[in-house]
Design a protein around this motif. Structure first.
Motif, PDB file in Angstrom:
ATOM      1  N   LYS A 153      33.378 -30.326   3.828  1.00 32.99           N
ATOM      2  CA  LYS A 153      34.004 -30.005   5.109  1.00 32.99           C
ATOM      3  C   LYS A 153      33.537 -28.655   5.639  1.00 32.99           C
ATOM      4  O   LYS A 153      33.433 -28.462   6.850  1.00 32.99           O
ATOM      5  CB  LYS A 153      35.526 -30.006   4.959  1.00 32.99           C
ATOM      6  CG  LYS A 153      36.137 -31.371   4.684  1.00 32.99           C
ATOM      7  CD  LYS A 153      37.650 -31.337   4.783  1.00 32.99           C
ATOM      8  CE  LYS A 153      38.105 -31.060   6.203  1.00 32.99           C
ATOM      9  NZ  LYS A 153      39.580 -31.106   6.342  1.00 32.99           N
ATOM     10  N   SER A 154      33.234 -27.724   4.743  1.00 37.50           N
ATOM     11  CA  SER A 154      32.857 -26.376   5.166  1.00 37.50           C
ATOM     12  C   SER A 154      31.378 -26.257   5.489  1.00 37.50           C
ATOM     13  O   SER A 154      30.982 -25.387   6.264  1.00 37.50           O
ATOM     14  CB  SER A 154      33.200 -25.360   4.068  1.00 37.50           C
ATOM     15  OG  SER A 154      34.562 -25.432   3.705  1.00 37.50           O
ATOM     16  N   ASN A 155      30.541 -27.110   4.893  1.00 35.29           N
ATOM     17  CA  ASN A 155      29.092 -26.949   5.017  1.00 35.29           C
ATOM     18  C   ASN A 155      28.375 -28.216   5.453  1.00 35.29           C
ATOM     19  O   ASN A 155      27.152 -28.214   5.555  1.00 35.29           O
ATOM     20  CB  ASN A 155      28.501 -26.511   3.671  1.00 35.29           C
ATOM     21  CG  ASN A 155      29.090 -25.213   3.168  1.00 35.29           C
ATOM     22  OD1 ASN A 155      28.642 -24.138   3.512  1.00 35.29           O
ATOM     23  ND2 ASN A 155      30.127 -25.304   2.341  1.00 35.29           N
ATOM     24  N   GLY A 156      29.113 -29.291   5.706  1.00 41.28           N
ATOM     25  CA  GLY A 156      28.477 -30.575   5.990  1.00 41.28           C
ATOM     26  C   GLY A 156      28.041 -30.734   7.421  1.00 41.28           C
ATOM     27  O   GLY A 156      28.593 -31.528   8.177  1.00 41.28           O
ATOM     28  N   VAL A 191      38.227 -37.734   4.695  1.00 42.92           N
ATOM     29  CA  VAL A 191      36.867 -37.380   4.263  1.00 42.92           C
ATOM     30  C   VAL A 191      35.964 -38.607   4.318  1.00 42.92           C
ATOM     31  O   VAL A 191      34.825 -38.546   4.806  1.00 42.92           O
ATOM     32  CB  VAL A 191      36.884 -36.785   2.843  1.00 42.92           C
ATOM     33  CG1 VAL A 191      35.460 -36.634   2.302  1.00 42.92           C
ATOM     34  CG2 VAL A 191      37.587 -35.436   2.841  1.00 42.92           C
ATOM     35  N   LEU A 192      36.467 -39.736   3.827  1.00 47.72           N
ATOM     36  CA  LEU A 192      35.673 -40.964   3.859  1.00 47.72           C
ATOM     37  C   LEU A 192      35.411 -41.414   5.293  1.00 47.72           C
ATOM     38  O   LEU A 192      34.307 -41.864   5.623  1.00 47.72           O
ATOM     39  CB  LEU A 192      36.386 -42.065   3.078  1.00 47.72           C
ATOM     40  CG  LEU A 192      36.538 -41.825   1.568  1.00 47.72           C
ATOM     41  CD1 LEU A 192      37.347 -42.941   0.927  1.00 47.72           C
ATOM     42  CD2 LEU A 192      35.183 -41.703   0.892  1.00 47.72           C
ATOM     43  N   ASP A 193      36.419 -41.288   6.157  1.00 50.55           N
ATOM     44  CA  ASP A 193      36.231 -41.662   7.564  1.00 50.55           C
ATOM     45  C   ASP A 193      35.178 -40.783   8.231  1.00 50.55           C
ATOM     46  O   ASP A 193      34.322 -41.274   8.980  1.00 50.55           O
ATOM     47  CB  ASP A 193      37.557 -41.544   8.323  1.00 50.55           C
ATOM     48  CG  ASP A 193      38.542 -42.655   7.971  1.00 50.55           C
ATOM     49  OD1 ASP A 193      38.090 -43.710   7.482  1.00 50.55           O
ATOM     50  OD2 ASP A 193      39.755 -42.461   8.173  1.00 50.55           O
ATOM     51  N   THR A 194      35.238 -39.477   7.961  1.00 48.98           N
ATOM     52  CA  THR A 194      34.261 -38.559   8.545  1.00 48.98           C
ATOM     53  C   THR A 194      32.859 -38.868   8.047  1.00 48.98           C
ATOM     54  O   THR A 194      31.888 -38.842   8.812  1.00 48.98           O
ATOM     55  CB  THR A 194      34.623 -37.103   8.208  1.00 48.98           C
ATOM     56  OG1 THR A 194      35.916 -36.810   8.738  1.00 48.98           O
ATOM     57  CG2 THR A 194      33.606 -36.135   8.805  1.00 48.98           C
ATOM     58  N   THR A 195      32.749 -39.164   6.760  1.00 50.50           N
ATOM     59  CA  THR A 195      31.442 -39.494   6.193  1.00 50.50           C
ATOM     60  C   THR A 195      30.842 -40.706   6.883  1.00 50.50           C
ATOM     61  O   THR A 195      29.648 -40.741   7.190  1.00 50.50           O
ATOM     62  CB  THR A 195      31.567 -39.771   4.686  1.00 50.50           C
ATOM     63  OG1 THR A 195      32.150 -38.630   4.046  1.00 50.50           O
ATOM     64  CG2 THR A 195      30.209 -40.053   4.066  1.00 50.50           C
ATOM     65  N   GLN A 233      28.619 -38.787   9.598  1.00 51.71           N
ATOM     66  CA  GLN A 233      27.427 -38.632   8.773  1.00 51.71           C
ATOM     67  C   GLN A 233      26.706 -39.959   8.551  1.00 51.71           C
ATOM     68  O   GLN A 233      25.647 -40.001   7.951  1.00 51.71           O
ATOM     69  CB  GLN A 233      27.802 -38.012   7.423  1.00 51.71           C
ATOM     70  CG  GLN A 233      28.521 -36.686   7.536  1.00 51.71           C
ATOM     71  CD  GLN A 233      27.724 -35.648   8.311  1.00 51.71           C
ATOM     72  OE1 GLN A 233      26.505 -35.604   8.216  1.00 51.71           O
ATOM     73  NE2 GLN A 233      28.412 -34.811   9.077  1.00 51.71           N
ATOM     74  N   ILE A 234      27.284 -41.034   9.036  1.00 49.58           N
ATOM     75  CA  ILE A 234      26.673 -42.363   9.006  1.00 49.58           C
ATOM     76  C   ILE A 234      26.308 -42.758   7.577  1.00 49.58           C
ATOM     77  O   ILE A 234      25.146 -43.021   7.245  1.00 49.58           O
ATOM     78  CB  ILE A 234      25.426 -42.439   9.932  1.00 49.58           C
ATOM     79  CG1 ILE A 234      25.679 -41.705  11.234  1.00 49.58           C
ATOM     80  CG2 ILE A 234      25.082 -43.896  10.198  1.00 49.58           C
ATOM     81  CD1 ILE A 234      26.889 -42.178  11.990  1.00 49.58           C
ATOM     82  N   TRP A 235      27.334 -42.788   6.737  1.00 48.53           N
ATOM     83  CA  TRP A 235      27.151 -43.285   5.376  1.00 48.53           C
ATOM     84  C   TRP A 235      28.289 -44.249   5.071  1.00 48.53           C
ATOM     85  O   TRP A 235      29.457 -43.905   5.241  1.00 48.53           O
ATOM     86  CB  TRP A 235      27.141 -42.137   4.369  1.00 48.53           C
ATOM     87  CG  TRP A 235      26.720 -42.610   3.010  1.00 48.53           C
ATOM     88  CD1 TRP A 235      27.533 -42.887   1.951  1.00 48.53           C
ATOM     89  CD2 TRP A 235      25.392 -42.916   2.594  1.00 48.53           C
ATOM     90  NE1 TRP A 235      26.787 -43.334   0.894  1.00 48.53           N
ATOM     91  CE2 TRP A 235      25.467 -43.361   1.256  1.00 48.53           C
ATOM     92  CE3 TRP A 235      24.145 -42.856   3.217  1.00 48.53           C
ATOM     93  CZ2 TRP A 235      24.338 -43.744   0.534  1.00 48.53           C
ATOM     94  CZ3 TRP A 235      23.028 -43.233   2.495  1.00 48.53           C
ATOM     95  CH2 TRP A 235      23.134 -43.666   1.170  1.00 48.53           C
ATOM     96  N   PRO A 236      28.000 -45.483   4.641  1.00 53.89           N
ATOM     97  CA  PRO A 236      29.043 -46.500   4.475  1.00 53.89           C
ATOM     98  C   PRO A 236      30.037 -46.154   3.371  1.00 53.89           C
ATOM     99  O   PRO A 236      29.650 -45.769   2.265  1.00 53.89           O
ATOM    100  CB  PRO A 236      28.245 -47.766   4.130  1.00 53.89           C
ATOM    101  CG  PRO A 236      26.949 -47.270   3.566  1.00 53.89           C
ATOM    102  CD  PRO A 236      26.654 -45.989   4.288  1.00 53.89           C
ATOM    103  N   THR A 237      31.315 -46.301   3.674  1.00 53.72           N
ATOM    104  CA  THR A 237      32.365 -46.007   2.689  1.00 53.72           C
ATOM    105  C   THR A 237      33.437 -47.091   2.648  1.00 53.72           C
ATOM    106  O   THR A 237      34.462 -46.914   1.989  1.00 53.72           O
ATOM    107  CB  THR A 237      33.047 -44.659   3.015  1.00 53.72           C
ATOM    108  OG1 THR A 237      33.674 -44.741   4.311  1.00 53.72           O
ATOM    109  CG2 THR A 237      32.052 -43.517   3.005  1.00 53.72           C
TER     110      THR A 237
END
Length: 424
Positions: free
Chosen positions: A359-362, A396-400, A404-408
């Motif tokens: 969250k701080s650096n992504g 976090v999973l939703d944001t990813t 960030q376009i990564w399936p979760t």
């Protein structure tokens, strides 16, 4: 159309009718070359003349999408950004690489845009048809461009693999994995920079797949024995060292080898030594404990660069494994419940730090920080019992997935079931 992080729009997918750059340019012809790599040779198809400019605008957009949005997943530990700079340049003469890149880009777009998955499948098949002649034997060797293409195809597998934190049969392709192993170098110093970059991506892919599938690593990380020390080195080397240590831990936890207390203690010492001697640049620029109000359960951890963020995250991934597989934990007796609670709290603390770093650096240039957070959640998310904690992890999973376009989706479904959430 769908926007990318660079602000560029991608048209919806249409299945190409021709191989990129072949029939569209009458003056361009294919040539067969025999390139040597070690003691064996394999046929490779290359263009005699550069394929650029591409005649198909969609393919040009897919190539641009790879450079802007997909390559950062590959270049996590590579300050020279081989997959963002060098490898795309080679698509001018190497159709195998071009098809692999177009397949990866199309697969990535399928995760968040109304993009036809048949486009990705088309380029995967085109790439495999070009690779198969040199993959006829288990020991068949290939040049560095073809090997990079296999590594890129493994990324397509990662995107489409069903991931959960339950142990299951690996979704990885045995065909691709066999040739990853067959083409492993015995000494990473003796290979080219592109080969070295490709093998490090292979290592990262294997760590990811092993974490979420709870299986031992496949990648031949013995080639990286050149440096497992704690001697002074640049930030990227320190990050690679802790990644190798994670591979060792996965082998210990999920492999079929020795699981003695002595081996465990040696792994604990290696992890502690890395933490003790890591460079000052790995210390946070800023650190703030979470307020624990609402869904704010993660610390704020600002780190200097991607290498430091990835290194600290993998250190905490390693600590999750060491804590969860501690052979000294009592199985019975009056102290069992208290010890297990302490270990459980320790694991949750590591998960919070990993997610806090994401969250701080992504930023858009470091999506791997978020992907690493999903690894921690897939491994230990079921240990969080408070509703506010669960909501924070789900965010976090939703944001990813969304940013960030990564399936979760599979990870979310699994931990929702573990938490007893009703499906919505």
């Amino acid at each position: 159309m769908s926007p990318t992080s660079s602000g560029q729009e991608i048209v919806l997918g249409n299945i190409p009718n021709v191989h990129p750059g072949v029939e569209s340019s009458p003056s361009q012809q294919l040539s067969f070359q025999v390139l040597s790599n070690g003691s064996e040779t394999s046929p490779h198809v290359y263009f005699n003349t550069p394929a650029w400019p591409l005649q198909d605008q969609q393919e040009a957009r897919l190539l641009r999408h790879f450079i802007d949005n997909v390559a950062p997943f590959f270049d996590l530990c590579d300050p020279r950004r081989h997959f963002q700079i060098t490898i795309p340049q080679r698509t001018t003469t190497c159709p195998t690489l071009l098809n692999a890149i177009l397949a990866a880009s199309a697969s990535h777009l399928c995760q968040f845009a109304q993009f036809d998955s048949l486009v990705a499948n088309f380029y995967v098949q085109e790439c495999l048809q070009q690779l198969l002649p040199m993959m006829g034997g288990v020991t068949g060797m290939m040049d560095e461009n073809s090997f990079a293409a296999i590594v890129i195809l493994r990324f397509v597998e990662e995107l489409n693999a069903p991931m959960s934190s339950s142990r299951h049969e690996s979704p990885r392709s045995r065909l691709l994995d066999t040739h990853i192993l067959a083409n492993a170098p015995t000494n990473c110093i003796e290979v080219s920079s592109v080969q070295r970059a490709s093998y490090w991506v292979c290592m990262q892919q294997d760590i990811y797949m092993s974490f979420v599938a709870q299986q031992s690593t496949l990648a031949p990380h013995e080639f990286c024995t050149a440096d497992r020390s704690v001697a002074q080195a640049d930030d990227w080397t320190w990050t690679k060292r802790i990644m190798l240590h994670c591979a060792d831990l996965l082998l210990y936890c999920f492999g079929e080898g020795e699981h003695s207390v002595g081996t465990y203690d040696a792994l604990v010492r290696q992890c502690a030594d890395w933490s003790t001697f890591k460079p000052a640049s790995f210390h946070p620029i800023f650190f703030k404990e979470p307020s624990m109000l609402g869904v704010d359960i993660f610390p704020e951890v600002w780190l200097l660069n991607d290498a430091a963020a990835a290194g600290i995250q993998h250190y905490h991934l390693g600590m999750i494994l060491l804590t969860a597989h501690n052979p000294k934990a009592p199985l019975v007796g009056p102290d069992q419940r208290q010890v297990l609670k302490l270990l459980d709290d320790e694991i949750k603390g590591h998960v919070r730090i990993i997610c806090g770093i994401a969250k701080s650096n992504g930023t858009a240039s470091s999506p791997s920080n978020w992907r690493t957070a999903t690894m921690a959640i897939s491994m230990a998310g079921d240990r969080f019992r408070g509703r506010h904690e669960q909501i924070a992890l789900m965010n976090v999973l939703d944001t990813t997935e969304k940013k960030q376009i990564w399936p979760t989706n599979t990870i979310k479904a699994h931990i929702k079931e573990a938490w007893g959430w009703r499906s919505v």
